[in-house]
Design an enzyme around this catalytic site. Structure first.
Site, PDB file in Angstrom:
ATOM      1  N   GLU A   1     -30.194 -11.451  34.023  1.00  0.00           N
ATOM      2  CA  GLU A   1     -31.657 -11.620  33.857  1.00  0.00           C
ATOM      3  C   GLU A   1     -32.387 -11.435  35.202  1.00  0.00           C
ATOM      4  OE1 GLU A   1     -33.172 -14.168  30.908  1.00  0.00           O
ATOM      5  OE2 GLU A   1     -31.269 -14.221  29.806  1.00  0.00           O
TER       6      GLU A   1
HETATM    7  N1  CAA Z   1     -45.078  -8.982  32.469  1.00  0.00           N
HETATM    8  C1  CAA Z   1     -45.711  -7.867  31.983  1.00  0.00           C
HETATM    9  N2  CAA Z   1     -45.705  -6.677  32.619  1.00  0.00           N
HETATM   10  C2  CAA Z   1     -45.040  -6.603  33.795  1.00  0.00           C
HETATM   11  C3  CAA Z   1     -44.375  -7.713  34.363  1.00  0.00           C
HETATM   12  C4  CAA Z   1     -44.419  -8.936  33.638  1.00  0.00           C
HETATM   13  N3  CAA Z   1     -43.800 -10.027  34.098  1.00  0.00           N
HETATM   14  N4  CAA Z   1     -43.808  -7.338  35.520  1.00  0.00           N
HETATM   15  C5  CAA Z   1     -44.107  -6.024  35.693  1.00  0.00           C
HETATM   16  N5  CAA Z   1     -44.857  -5.595  34.651  1.00  0.00           N
HETATM   17  C6  CAA Z   1     -45.407  -4.256  34.436  1.00  0.00           C
HETATM   18  C7  CAA Z   1     -46.265  -3.818  35.628  1.00  0.00           C
HETATM   19  O1  CAA Z   1     -47.602  -4.264  35.487  1.00  0.00           O
HETATM   20  C8  CAA Z   1     -46.138  -2.308  35.560  1.00  0.00           C
HETATM   21  O2  CAA Z   1     -47.021  -1.783  34.606  1.00  0.00           O
HETATM   22  P1  CAA Z   1     -48.285  -0.824  35.022  1.00  0.00           P
HETATM   23  O3  CAA Z   1     -47.727   0.212  35.964  1.00  0.00           O
HETATM   24  O4  CAA Z   1     -48.752  -0.275  33.731  1.00  0.00           O
HETATM   25  O5  CAA Z   1     -49.267  -1.743  35.682  1.00  0.00           O
HETATM   26  C9  CAA Z   1     -44.754  -2.097  35.003  1.00  0.00           C
HETATM   27  O6  CAA Z   1     -44.342  -3.316  34.397  1.00  0.00           O
HETATM   28  C10 CAA Z   1     -43.750  -1.676  36.056  1.00  0.00           C
HETATM   29  O7  CAA Z   1     -43.728  -2.686  37.041  1.00  0.00           O
HETATM   30  P2  CAA Z   1     -43.263  -2.389  38.523  1.00  0.00           P
HETATM   31  O8  CAA Z   1     -44.059  -1.258  39.079  1.00  0.00           O
HETATM   32  O9  CAA Z   1     -43.290  -3.682  39.254  1.00  0.00           O
HETATM   33  O10 CAA Z   1     -41.786  -1.849  38.284  1.00  0.00           O
HETATM   34  P3  CAA Z   1     -40.583  -1.630  39.288  1.00  0.00           P
HETATM   35  O11 CAA Z   1     -39.872  -0.396  38.922  1.00  0.00           O
HETATM   36  O12 CAA Z   1     -41.015  -1.816  40.697  1.00  0.00           O
HETATM   37  O13 CAA Z   1     -39.557  -2.816  38.842  1.00  0.00           O
HETATM   38  C11 CAA Z   1     -38.630  -4.975  38.733  1.00  0.00           C
HETATM   39  C12 CAA Z   1     -39.879  -4.114  38.765  1.00  0.00           C
HETATM   40  C13 CAA Z   1     -39.118  -6.392  38.926  1.00  0.00           C
HETATM   41  C14 CAA Z   1     -37.666  -4.630  39.842  1.00  0.00           C
HETATM   42  C15 CAA Z   1     -37.949  -4.789  37.337  1.00  0.00           C
HETATM   43  O14 CAA Z   1     -37.417  -3.499  37.200  1.00  0.00           O
HETATM   44  C16 CAA Z   1     -36.885  -5.826  37.051  1.00  0.00           C
HETATM   45  O15 CAA Z   1     -37.188  -6.969  36.691  1.00  0.00           O
HETATM   46  N6  CAA Z   1     -35.592  -5.435  37.178  1.00  0.00           N
HETATM   47  C17 CAA Z   1     -34.500  -6.320  36.786  1.00  0.00           C
HETATM   48  C18 CAA Z   1     -34.141  -6.131  35.352  1.00  0.00           C
HETATM   49  C19 CAA Z   1     -33.418  -7.316  34.798  1.00  0.00           C
HETATM   50  O16 CAA Z   1     -33.807  -8.462  34.981  1.00  0.00           O
HETATM   51  N7  CAA Z   1     -32.358  -7.036  34.060  1.00  0.00           N
HETATM   52  C20 CAA Z   1     -31.633  -8.075  33.397  1.00  0.00           C
HETATM   53  C21 CAA Z   1     -30.958  -7.517  32.211  1.00  0.00           C
HETATM   54  S1  CAA Z   1     -31.174  -8.458  30.765  1.00  0.00           S
HETATM   55  C22 CAA Z   1     -29.956  -9.652  30.797  1.00  0.00           C
HETATM   56  O17 CAA Z   1     -29.336  -9.928  31.778  1.00  0.00           O
HETATM   57  C23 CAA Z   1     -29.849 -10.368  29.524  1.00  0.00           C
HETATM   58  C24 CAA Z   1     -28.582 -10.976  29.156  1.00  0.00           C
HETATM   59  O18 CAA Z   1     -27.894 -10.464  28.300  1.00  0.00           O
HETATM   60  C25 CAA Z   1     -28.218 -12.302  29.714  1.00  0.00           C
END
Ligand code: CAA
Length: 390
Positions: free
Chosen positions: A373
Protein backbone atom coordinates in the site's frame (compact mmCIF):
# COMPACT_ATOMS: atom_id res chain seq x y z
CA UNK A 1 -3.62 19.78 18.60
CA UNK A 2 -1.76 21.54 15.72
CA UNK A 3 1.67 20.17 15.06
CA UNK A 4 2.57 21.65 11.67
CA UNK A 5 0.57 24.20 9.77
CA UNK A 6 -0.30 21.47 7.26
CA UNK A 7 -1.88 19.19 9.88
CA UNK A 8 -5.37 19.97 10.84
CA UNK A 9 -8.04 19.61 13.44
CA UNK A 10 -8.23 18.80 17.10
CA UNK A 11 -7.77 15.42 18.66
CA UNK A 12 -10.20 13.82 21.02
CA UNK A 13 -8.53 11.28 23.30
CA UNK A 14 -11.75 9.85 24.69
CA UNK A 15 -13.28 6.80 23.05
CA UNK A 16 -17.04 6.38 22.88
CA UNK A 17 -18.69 3.36 24.45
CA UNK A 18 -19.26 1.95 20.99
CA UNK A 19 -15.58 2.32 20.05
CA UNK A 20 -14.52 0.57 23.26
CA UNK A 21 -17.00 -2.24 22.61
CA UNK A 22 -15.64 -2.73 19.08
CA UNK A 23 -12.05 -2.79 20.38
CA UNK A 24 -12.95 -5.32 23.08
CA UNK A 25 -14.82 -7.56 20.64
CA UNK A 26 -11.81 -7.54 18.29
CA UNK A 27 -9.46 -8.27 21.20
CA UNK A 28 -11.65 -11.11 22.36
CA UNK A 29 -11.79 -12.64 18.89
CA UNK A 30 -8.04 -12.27 18.38
CA UNK A 31 -7.08 -13.82 21.70
CA UNK A 32 -9.70 -16.58 21.73
CA UNK A 33 -10.08 -17.50 18.07
CA UNK A 34 -7.21 -16.18 15.94
CA UNK A 35 -4.46 -17.19 18.34
CA UNK A 36 -5.48 -20.81 18.02
CA UNK A 37 -3.71 -22.20 14.98
CA UNK A 38 -1.89 -19.01 14.00
CA UNK A 39 1.54 -20.70 14.03
CA UNK A 40 0.26 -23.62 11.96
CA UNK A 41 -1.43 -21.33 9.42
CA UNK A 42 1.84 -19.40 9.09
CA UNK A 43 3.92 -22.57 8.67
CA UNK A 44 1.63 -24.12 6.07
CA UNK A 45 0.58 -20.86 4.40
CA UNK A 46 -3.05 -21.70 5.19
CA UNK A 47 -5.62 -18.99 4.52
CA UNK A 48 -7.78 -18.28 7.63
CA UNK A 49 -11.03 -18.98 5.78
CA UNK A 50 -13.15 -19.98 8.81
CA UNK A 51 -11.82 -17.11 10.87
CA UNK A 52 -12.58 -14.58 8.12
CA UNK A 53 -16.11 -15.98 7.82
CA UNK A 54 -16.61 -15.44 11.55
CA UNK A 55 -15.17 -11.93 11.34
CA UNK A 56 -17.75 -11.23 8.62
CA UNK A 57 -20.56 -12.47 10.85
CA UNK A 58 -19.31 -10.16 13.62
CA UNK A 59 -19.39 -7.17 11.26
CA UNK A 60 -15.63 -6.68 10.85
CA UNK A 61 -15.49 -7.01 7.04
CA UNK A 62 -17.48 -3.89 6.17
CA UNK A 63 -16.90 -1.81 9.25
CA UNK A 64 -17.21 1.68 7.73
CA UNK A 65 -20.05 0.84 5.35
CA UNK A 66 -23.62 2.05 5.64
CA UNK A 67 -25.85 -0.69 7.17
CA UNK A 68 -28.17 -0.20 4.16
CA UNK A 69 -25.39 -1.78 2.11
CA UNK A 70 -24.61 -4.58 4.54
CA UNK A 71 -22.00 -2.75 6.61
CA UNK A 72 -21.64 -1.98 10.30
CA UNK A 73 -21.77 1.83 10.01
CA UNK A 74 -18.75 2.38 12.27
CA UNK A 75 -16.16 5.13 12.09
CA UNK A 76 -12.49 4.94 11.12
CA UNK A 77 -11.37 5.24 14.76
CA UNK A 78 -13.21 1.96 15.51
CA UNK A 79 -11.54 0.44 12.47
CA UNK A 80 -8.08 1.44 13.79
CA UNK A 81 -8.87 0.01 17.23
CA UNK A 82 -10.06 -3.28 15.72
CA UNK A 83 -7.10 -3.53 13.33
CA UNK A 84 -4.65 -3.05 16.19
CA UNK A 85 -6.22 -5.85 18.25
CA UNK A 86 -6.46 -8.34 15.36
CA UNK A 87 -2.90 -7.57 14.21
CA UNK A 88 -1.44 -8.16 17.67
CA UNK A 89 -2.15 -11.82 17.07
CA UNK A 90 -2.55 -12.51 13.35
CA UNK A 91 -1.41 -10.04 10.70
CA UNK A 92 -2.28 -12.56 7.96
CA UNK A 93 -5.94 -12.37 8.96
CA UNK A 94 -5.84 -8.63 9.56
CA UNK A 95 -4.58 -7.84 6.06
CA UNK A 96 -7.61 -9.65 4.65
CA UNK A 97 -9.78 -7.47 6.89
CA UNK A 98 -7.89 -4.32 5.88
CA UNK A 99 -8.00 -4.88 2.11
CA UNK A 100 -11.67 -5.86 2.16
CA UNK A 101 -12.66 -2.91 4.35
CA UNK A 102 -10.62 -0.04 3.06
CA UNK A 103 -9.44 -0.86 -0.45
CA UNK A 104 -12.55 -2.60 -1.69
CA UNK A 105 -15.68 -1.81 0.39
CA UNK A 106 -14.81 1.81 1.16
CA UNK A 107 -13.96 2.61 -2.47
CA UNK A 108 -17.18 0.97 -3.73
CA UNK A 109 -19.23 2.77 -1.09
CA UNK A 110 -17.72 6.18 -1.83
CA UNK A 111 -17.51 6.04 -5.61
CA UNK A 112 -19.71 3.13 -6.80
CA UNK A 113 -23.17 3.49 -8.38
CA UNK A 114 -26.27 2.36 -6.48
CA UNK A 115 -26.50 -0.71 -8.73
CA UNK A 116 -22.81 -1.57 -8.15
CA UNK A 117 -23.28 -1.21 -4.42
CA UNK A 118 -26.37 -3.42 -4.37
CA UNK A 119 -24.76 -6.10 -6.50
CA UNK A 120 -21.17 -6.10 -5.22
CA UNK A 121 -20.84 -4.11 -2.00
CA UNK A 122 -23.58 -5.82 0.04
CA UNK A 123 -22.05 -9.36 0.02
CA UNK A 124 -18.54 -7.92 0.50
CA UNK A 125 -19.53 -5.75 3.45
CA UNK A 126 -21.37 -8.67 5.07
CA UNK A 127 -18.24 -10.80 4.64
CA UNK A 128 -20.11 -13.32 2.49
CA UNK A 129 -17.62 -12.60 -0.28
CA UNK A 130 -14.04 -11.34 -0.25
CA UNK A 131 -12.64 -8.54 -2.39
CA UNK A 132 -9.23 -7.83 -3.91
CA UNK A 133 -7.62 -4.64 -5.21
CA UNK A 134 -5.52 -5.03 -8.36
CA UNK A 135 -3.17 -2.13 -9.02
CA UNK A 136 0.42 -3.47 -8.95
CA UNK A 137 1.91 -5.04 -12.05
CA UNK A 138 5.22 -6.75 -12.85
CA UNK A 139 6.56 -3.37 -14.01
CA UNK A 140 4.30 -0.94 -12.16
CA UNK A 141 4.64 -0.99 -8.38
CA UNK A 142 5.55 2.36 -6.87
CA UNK A 143 5.22 3.99 -10.31
CA UNK A 144 1.52 3.26 -10.37
CA UNK A 145 0.64 5.47 -13.37
CA UNK A 146 2.59 3.15 -15.73
CA UNK A 147 -0.24 0.67 -16.13
CA UNK A 148 0.31 -1.94 -18.85
CA UNK A 149 -3.00 -3.72 -18.28
CA UNK A 150 -5.41 -2.47 -20.91
CA UNK A 151 -9.18 -2.01 -20.84
CA UNK A 152 -10.07 -1.40 -24.48
CA UNK A 153 -13.39 0.35 -24.98
CA UNK A 154 -15.56 -1.90 -27.17
CA UNK A 155 -18.83 -0.02 -26.92
CA UNK A 156 -20.91 -1.77 -24.28
CA UNK A 157 -17.98 -3.59 -22.68
CA UNK A 158 -14.25 -3.29 -21.97
CA UNK A 159 -11.80 -5.89 -23.23
CA UNK A 160 -9.38 -6.46 -20.37
CA UNK A 161 -5.85 -7.81 -20.94
CA UNK A 162 -2.84 -7.89 -18.65
CA UNK A 163 -1.23 -9.20 -15.49
CA UNK A 164 -1.46 -8.00 -11.89
CA UNK A 165 1.08 -8.91 -9.21
CA UNK A 166 1.09 -9.32 -5.43
CA UNK A 167 -2.67 -9.42 -5.17
CA UNK A 168 -3.77 -9.90 -1.56
CA UNK A 169 -6.77 -12.27 -1.38
CA UNK A 170 -5.93 -13.18 -5.00
CA UNK A 171 -6.94 -16.82 -4.63
CA UNK A 172 -9.86 -16.33 -2.23
CA UNK A 173 -11.67 -13.27 -3.56
CA UNK A 174 -14.79 -13.22 -5.71
CA UNK A 175 -14.74 -9.52 -6.62
CA UNK A 176 -11.66 -7.76 -8.00
CA UNK A 177 -11.25 -4.01 -8.49
CA UNK A 178 -8.90 -3.83 -11.47
CA UNK A 179 -7.03 -0.70 -12.53
CA UNK A 180 -6.33 -0.61 -16.27
CA UNK A 181 -5.38 1.80 -19.04
CA UNK A 182 -8.07 2.72 -21.59
CA UNK A 183 -6.60 5.83 -23.25
CA UNK A 184 -2.76 5.60 -23.15
CA UNK A 185 -2.44 9.02 -24.81
CA UNK A 186 -4.08 10.59 -21.74
CA UNK A 187 -1.61 9.09 -19.23
CA UNK A 188 -3.06 8.64 -15.74
CA UNK A 189 -6.24 10.46 -16.84
CA UNK A 190 -6.97 7.60 -19.23
CA UNK A 191 -7.01 4.91 -16.53
CA UNK A 192 -10.21 3.16 -15.38
CA UNK A 193 -11.18 0.94 -12.46
CA UNK A 194 -13.35 -2.04 -13.41
CA UNK A 195 -15.22 -4.46 -11.16
CA UNK A 196 -14.25 -7.93 -12.33
CA UNK A 197 -15.88 -11.14 -11.15
CA UNK A 198 -13.90 -14.30 -10.58
CA UNK A 199 -15.15 -16.74 -13.15
CA UNK A 200 -15.51 -14.26 -16.01
CA UNK A 201 -14.11 -15.93 -19.12
CA UNK A 202 -10.38 -15.22 -19.49
CA UNK A 203 -9.85 -14.50 -15.77
CA UNK A 204 -7.00 -16.57 -14.34
CA UNK A 205 -5.43 -16.92 -10.90
CA UNK A 206 -1.67 -17.59 -11.03
CA UNK A 207 0.61 -19.29 -8.54
CA UNK A 208 0.48 -18.42 -4.85
CA UNK A 209 3.53 -16.50 -3.58
CA UNK A 210 5.75 -18.20 -0.95
CA UNK A 211 6.36 -15.24 1.36
CA UNK A 212 8.63 -14.17 4.24
CA UNK A 213 5.70 -12.95 6.34
CA UNK A 214 1.91 -12.74 6.47
CA UNK A 215 2.13 -16.30 5.17
CA UNK A 216 -1.47 -17.14 6.03
CA UNK A 217 -2.66 -14.50 3.58
CA UNK A 218 -3.27 -15.43 0.01
CA UNK A 219 -1.09 -13.51 -2.46
CA UNK A 220 -1.30 -14.32 -6.16
CA UNK A 221 -0.61 -13.10 -9.66
CA UNK A 222 -3.87 -12.51 -11.54
CA UNK A 223 -4.07 -12.66 -15.35
CA UNK A 224 -6.72 -11.33 -17.72
CA UNK A 225 -6.97 -12.59 -21.27
CA UNK A 226 -9.66 -10.94 -23.38
CA UNK A 227 -12.00 -10.65 -20.38
CA UNK A 228 -15.22 -8.90 -21.39
CA UNK A 229 -16.20 -6.55 -18.57
CA UNK A 230 -19.59 -4.83 -18.94
CA UNK A 231 -19.46 -1.02 -19.15
CA UNK A 232 -21.67 -0.73 -16.07
CA UNK A 233 -18.80 -2.25 -14.05
CA UNK A 234 -16.62 0.84 -14.48
CA UNK A 235 -16.37 2.87 -11.27
CA UNK A 236 -16.97 6.58 -11.82
CA UNK A 237 -16.51 8.59 -15.00
CA UNK A 238 -14.28 7.48 -17.87
CA UNK A 239 -10.67 8.14 -16.77
CA UNK A 240 -11.38 8.28 -13.02
CA UNK A 241 -9.51 5.03 -12.24
CA UNK A 242 -6.18 6.46 -11.10
CA UNK A 243 -7.78 8.99 -8.76
CA UNK A 244 -10.00 6.20 -7.46
CA UNK A 245 -6.88 4.12 -6.72
CA UNK A 246 -5.05 6.99 -5.01
CA UNK A 247 -8.02 8.05 -2.90
CA UNK A 248 -8.79 4.47 -1.87
CA UNK A 249 -5.15 3.74 -1.06
CA UNK A 250 -5.01 6.81 1.15
CA UNK A 251 -7.68 5.23 3.37
CA UNK A 252 -6.03 1.82 3.06
CA UNK A 253 -2.83 3.27 4.49
CA UNK A 254 -4.64 4.00 7.76
CA UNK A 255 -5.56 0.30 7.93
CA UNK A 256 -1.97 -0.80 7.29
CA UNK A 257 -0.65 1.77 9.78
CA UNK A 258 -3.00 0.26 12.38
CA UNK A 259 -1.84 -3.20 11.37
CA UNK A 260 1.79 -2.15 11.93
CA UNK A 261 0.78 -0.65 15.28
CA UNK A 262 -0.84 -3.96 16.27
CA UNK A 263 2.19 -6.01 15.24
CA UNK A 264 4.37 -3.70 17.36
CA UNK A 265 2.10 -3.69 20.39
CA UNK A 266 1.57 -7.47 20.18
CA UNK A 267 5.35 -8.02 20.20
CA UNK A 268 5.81 -5.51 23.01
CA UNK A 269 3.18 -7.22 25.21
CA UNK A 270 4.87 -10.60 24.69
CA UNK A 271 8.31 -9.14 25.47
CA UNK A 272 7.02 -7.39 28.59
CA UNK A 273 5.43 -10.58 29.93
CA UNK A 274 8.54 -12.62 29.12
CA UNK A 275 10.82 -10.08 30.81
CA UNK A 276 8.88 -10.59 34.06
CA UNK A 277 9.09 -14.39 33.91
CA UNK A 278 12.64 -14.91 32.71
CA UNK A 279 15.34 -14.81 35.36
CA UNK A 280 19.00 -14.03 34.69
CA UNK A 281 21.80 -13.19 37.12
CA UNK A 282 19.42 -13.81 40.01
CA UNK A 283 16.51 -11.53 39.03
CA UNK A 284 13.81 -11.07 36.36
CA UNK A 285 15.43 -9.66 33.23
CA UNK A 286 13.27 -6.50 33.24
CA UNK A 287 15.16 -5.50 36.40
CA UNK A 288 18.27 -5.20 34.25
CA UNK A 289 18.50 -1.72 32.81
CA UNK A 290 19.48 -3.10 29.38
CA UNK A 291 16.02 -4.69 29.10
CA UNK A 292 14.07 -2.00 30.98
CA UNK A 293 15.37 0.69 28.59
CA UNK A 294 14.39 -1.39 25.58
CA UNK A 295 10.85 -1.68 26.99
CA UNK A 296 10.78 2.08 27.62
CA UNK A 297 11.72 2.85 24.01
CA UNK A 298 9.27 0.32 22.62
CA UNK A 299 6.33 1.61 24.68
CA UNK A 300 7.09 5.25 23.84
CA UNK A 301 7.33 4.63 20.11
CA UNK A 302 4.19 2.50 20.09
CA UNK A 303 2.24 5.25 21.84
CA UNK A 304 3.44 7.80 19.27
CA UNK A 305 2.42 5.45 16.43
CA UNK A 306 -1.00 4.95 18.03
CA UNK A 307 -1.57 8.69 18.23
CA UNK A 308 -0.66 9.13 14.55
CA UNK A 309 -3.07 6.35 13.56
CA UNK A 310 -5.90 7.81 15.62
CA UNK A 311 -5.16 11.29 14.31
CA UNK A 312 -5.41 10.08 10.70
CA UNK A 313 -8.66 8.27 11.52
CA UNK A 314 -10.16 11.33 13.19
CA UNK A 315 -9.27 13.60 10.27
CA UNK A 316 -10.89 11.10 7.88
CA UNK A 317 -13.97 10.82 10.07
CA UNK A 318 -14.22 14.62 10.12
CA UNK A 319 -14.51 14.55 6.30
CA UNK A 320 -11.24 16.44 5.77
CA UNK A 321 -8.45 15.50 3.37
CA UNK A 322 -6.38 12.89 5.22
CA UNK A 323 -3.65 12.03 2.68
CA UNK A 324 -0.88 13.62 4.75
CA UNK A 325 -1.99 12.10 8.06
CA UNK A 326 -2.47 8.59 6.64
CA UNK A 327 0.98 8.57 5.02
CA UNK A 328 2.61 9.88 8.22
CA UNK A 329 0.85 7.19 10.25
CA UNK A 330 1.91 4.42 7.87
CA UNK A 331 5.51 5.63 7.55
CA UNK A 332 6.00 5.89 11.29
CA UNK A 333 3.97 2.91 12.51
CA UNK A 334 5.64 0.53 10.04
CA UNK A 335 9.08 1.73 11.16
CA UNK A 336 8.04 1.18 14.79
CA UNK A 337 6.71 -2.30 13.92
CA UNK A 338 10.06 -3.30 12.43
CA UNK A 339 12.17 -1.83 15.26
CA UNK A 340 9.91 -3.14 18.04
CA UNK A 341 9.64 -6.68 16.75
CA UNK A 342 13.44 -6.92 16.37
CA UNK A 343 13.83 -5.84 20.00
CA UNK A 344 11.10 -8.23 21.13
CA UNK A 345 13.05 -11.12 19.58
CA UNK A 346 16.22 -9.84 21.27
CA UNK A 347 14.53 -9.70 24.69
CA UNK A 348 13.37 -13.30 24.22
CA UNK A 349 16.93 -14.39 23.37
CA UNK A 350 17.08 -17.89 21.87
CA UNK A 351 13.36 -18.42 22.57
CA UNK A 352 12.62 -15.46 20.32
CA UNK A 353 14.13 -17.35 17.43
CA UNK A 354 11.65 -20.23 17.55
CA UNK A 355 8.06 -20.23 16.34
CA UNK A 356 6.42 -21.18 19.63
CA UNK A 357 7.05 -17.74 21.15
CA UNK A 358 5.33 -15.81 18.31
CA UNK A 359 7.75 -12.89 18.14
CA UNK A 360 9.80 -14.22 15.21
CA UNK A 361 6.55 -14.38 13.18
CA UNK A 362 5.62 -10.84 14.18
CA UNK A 363 9.11 -9.71 13.09
CA UNK A 364 8.65 -11.36 9.68
CA UNK A 365 5.12 -9.93 9.38
CA UNK A 366 6.30 -6.41 10.25
CA UNK A 367 8.44 -6.06 7.12
CA UNK A 368 5.57 -5.99 4.65
CA UNK A 369 4.03 -2.95 6.35
CA UNK A 370 7.00 -0.93 5.00
CA UNK A 371 6.29 -2.19 1.48
CA UNK A 372 2.59 -2.70 0.61
CA UNK A 373 0.00 0.00 0.00
CA UNK A 374 2.93 2.29 -0.83
CA UNK A 375 6.51 1.75 0.34
CA UNK A 376 7.99 4.00 3.03
CA UNK A 377 9.72 5.91 0.24
CA UNK A 378 6.34 6.53 -1.45
CA UNK A 379 4.90 7.77 1.86
CA UNK A 380 7.76 10.28 2.02
CA UNK A 381 6.85 11.50 -1.49
CA UNK A 382 3.22 12.01 -0.43
CA UNK A 383 4.23 13.70 2.85
CA UNK A 384 6.86 16.01 1.38
CA UNK A 385 4.60 17.03 -1.52
CA UNK A 386 1.81 17.89 0.92
CA UNK A 387 4.16 19.88 3.14
CA UNK A 388 5.73 21.77 0.24
CA UNK A 389 2.49 22.50 -1.66
CA UNK A 390 1.89 26.27 -2.13
N1 CAA B 1 -6.73 11.27 -4.07
C1 CAA B 1 -7.21 11.61 -5.31
N2 CAA B 1 -6.41 11.91 -6.36
C2 CAA B 1 -5.08 11.86 -6.15
C3 CAA B 1 -4.51 11.53 -4.90
C4 CAA B 1 -5.41 11.23 -3.84
N3 CAA B 1 -4.96 10.89 -2.63
N4 CAA B 1 -3.17 11.56 -5.00
C5 CAA B 1 -2.89 11.91 -6.28
N5 CAA B 1 -4.04 12.10 -6.96
C6 CAA B 1 -4.20 12.49 -8.36
C7 CAA B 1 -3.47 13.80 -8.65
O1 CAA B 1 -4.29 14.92 -8.37
C8 CAA B 1 -3.16 13.66 -10.13
O2 CAA B 1 -4.28 14.01 -10.90
P1 CAA B 1 -4.29 15.32 -11.88
O3 CAA B 1 -3.01 15.27 -12.67
O4 CAA B 1 -5.51 15.15 -12.70
O5 CAA B 1 -4.35 16.50 -10.95
C9 CAA B 1 -2.97 12.18 -10.31
O6 CAA B 1 -3.56 11.53 -9.19
C10 CAA B 1 -1.52 11.78 -10.44
O7 CAA B 1 -0.86 12.21 -9.27
P2 CAA B 1 0.70 12.48 -9.24
O8 CAA B 1 1.05 13.45 -10.32
O9 CAA B 1 1.05 12.84 -7.84
O10 CAA B 1 1.27 11.06 -9.68
P3 CAA B 1 2.73 10.46 -9.60
O11 CAA B 1 2.99 9.67 -10.80
O12 CAA B 1 3.72 11.49 -9.19
O13 CAA B 1 2.56 9.34 -8.42
C11 CAA B 1 2.44 8.46 -6.24
C12 CAA B 1 2.08 9.59 -7.20
C13 CAA B 1 2.10 8.98 -4.87
C14 CAA B 1 3.91 8.12 -6.29
C15 CAA B 1 1.58 7.21 -6.62
O14 CAA B 1 1.97 6.68 -7.86
C16 CAA B 1 1.60 6.13 -5.56
O15 CAA B 1 0.91 6.23 -4.54
N6 CAA B 1 2.37 5.05 -5.80
C17 CAA B 1 2.35 3.89 -4.91
C18 CAA B 1 1.30 2.91 -5.32
C19 CAA B 1 0.91 2.01 -4.20
O16 CAA B 1 0.65 2.44 -3.08
N7 CAA B 1 0.80 0.73 -4.51
C20 CAA B 1 0.34 -0.22 -3.55
C21 CAA B 1 -0.27 -1.37 -4.25
S1 CAA B 1 -1.81 -1.85 -3.62
C22 CAA B 1 -1.48 -2.92 -2.33
O17 CAA B 1 -0.40 -3.01 -1.83
C23 CAA B 1 -2.68 -3.60 -1.86
C24 CAA B 1 -2.55 -4.90 -1.21
O18 CAA B 1 -2.88 -5.90 -1.81
C25 CAA B 1 -2.18 -4.97 0.22
Amino acid sequence: MRTTNKLQGTMNFEFTEEQIAVRDAARDFAQNVLKHGVIERDTHQRFPADEIKQLGELGFMGMMIDPNYGGSGMDTVSYVLAMEELSKVDASASVVVSVNNSLVCWGLDKYGSVEQKQKYLVPLAKGEKIGAFCLSEPEAGSDATSQRTTAEDKGDYYLLNGTKNWITNGGSASTYLVIAQTHPEKGHRGINCLIVERGMEGFMVGAKEDKLGIRGSDTHTIMFQDVKVPKENRIGEDGFGFKFAMSTLSGGRIGIAAQALGIASGAYELALAYSKERQAFGKPIHEHQAIAFKLADMATEIEAARLLCLKAAQVKDAGENFDLESSMAKLFASRVAMATTIEAVQIHGGYGFVKEYHVERLMRDAKITQIYEGTSEIQKIVISRALLKD
